[in-house]
Design an enzyme around this catalytic site. Structure first.
Site, PDB file in Angstrom:
ATOM      1  N   SER A 143       0.860  -1.180   0.000  1.00  0.00           N
ATOM      2  CA  SER A 143       0.000   0.000   0.000  1.00  0.00           C
ATOM      3  C   SER A 143       0.892   1.224   0.000  1.00  0.00           C
ATOM      4  O   SER A 143       2.053   1.162   0.415  1.00  0.00           O
ATOM      5  CB  SER A 143      -0.877   0.000   1.266  1.00  0.00           C
ATOM      6  OG  SER A 143      -1.519   1.247   1.441  1.00  0.00           O
ATOM      7  N   TYR A 156      -1.908   0.282  10.695  1.00  0.00           N
ATOM      8  CA  TYR A 156      -1.910  -0.171   9.299  1.00  0.00           C
ATOM      9  C   TYR A 156      -0.622   0.226   8.599  1.00  0.00           C
ATOM     10  O   TYR A 156      -0.030  -0.566   7.857  1.00  0.00           O
ATOM     11  CB  TYR A 156      -3.119   0.431   8.588  1.00  0.00           C
ATOM     12  CG  TYR A 156      -3.288  -0.015   7.162  1.00  0.00           C
ATOM     13  CD1 TYR A 156      -3.433  -1.355   6.832  1.00  0.00           C
ATOM     14  CD2 TYR A 156      -3.319   0.920   6.127  1.00  0.00           C
ATOM     15  CE1 TYR A 156      -3.602  -1.755   5.513  1.00  0.00           C
ATOM     16  CE2 TYR A 156      -3.494   0.531   4.808  1.00  0.00           C
ATOM     17  CZ  TYR A 156      -3.633  -0.808   4.504  1.00  0.00           C
ATOM     18  OH  TYR A 156      -3.796  -1.207   3.198  1.00  0.00           O
TER      19      TYR A 156
END
Length: 258
Positions: A143, A156
């Site tokens: 990501s 995250y």
């Protein structure tokens, strides 16, 4: 999209987290590109339905219910193969958006287990099979969170930084082996479940993530990028490919229309 046909010895592609979103879209596109796809996820009914859909479309697909954080189950799964050509480590996800001061350690642990340890488990278990193929590819779907921090994303971000470092280190360690290591790092992708899962099923909070963004990326956009990278000639390694919608300049800079 023009792609090179995968070599015969490398036609099996394992896709984790294939029950929805990017994983499901990647399975469809790799199958269409000529791979025999093996769909893994915890939700057996979802991947079985997807395997049936792909098969009815004239391609080859098999469903295998698997929790990537269960190392014993992963090792058992790996025994089914002599060789594989592609491993797409897509299983992951985000939980919560609390600041570091109040973040839930259980959420942090779950994100790390899925995004990092899950990727480690599959990669370790299948790496000998990838090497044996003579032309293997490991894909890590990370990501943009793995390349830049933002407030409320600590857990995250930490997990995706871990996934990025795993891919980067593996590439250094296996250089000279017939295996490529590709990292695909998407930015804002609107799928049915990502934001909804992150906010515990709160639809209002999930919708706010994309509010005013005319065209966030879709699962198909990311899947097409993965398939393009995987189907490059064997000597071409796409080390890292970052993709974002045009409206997103960074993790914290997004154009939103009124």
């Amino acid at each position: 999209m023009a792609t090179a046909a995968p070599p015969a010895a490398s036609r099996i592609a394992v896709v984790t987290g294939a029950s929805s979103g990017i994983g499901a879209a990647t399975a469809r596109q790799l199958a269409a590109a000529g791979y025999r796809v093996v769909l893994t996820a915890r939700r057996k009914d979802r991947i079985e339905a997807l395997a049936e859909e792909i098969t009815k479309a004239g391609h080859q697909a098999t469903a295998y219910a698997l929790d990537v954080t269960d190392r014993a189950a992963v090792d058992e799964f790996a025994t089914a193969f002599k060789t594989i050509g592609v491993l797409v480590n897509n299983a992951g996800g985000a939980l919560g958006a609390d600041p570091v001061a109040t973040g839930d350690p259980a959420d942090w642990r779950r994100m790390y287990e899925t995004n990092v340890i899950g990727t480690l488990n599959l990669t370790q278990a299948l790496l000998p099979k990838l090497i044996a193929s003579g032309d293997g590819t490991v894909v890590v779907v990370s990501s943009t969170a793995g390349h830049g921090t933002y407030e409320g994303g600590g857990g995250y971000v930490a997990a995706k930084h871990g996934a990025h470092v795993l891919a980067e280190t593996l590439r250094l360690e296996i250089v000279g082996q017939p295996v490529r290591v590709i990292e695909i790092a998407p930015g804002m992708v609107k799928t049915d479940e990502f934001a909804l899962t992150r906010f515990g099923g709160d639809k209002e909070k999930a919708e706010k993530v994309y509010q005013g963004v005319a065209e966030p990326l879709t699962a198909d956009d990311v899947a097409e990028t993965i398939t393009w990278a995987v189907t490059r000639p064997a000597h071409v390694n796409v080390d890292l490919l970052v993709l974002r919608p045009r409206a997103q300049a960074s993790n914290t800079k997004v154009h939103r229309e009124a």
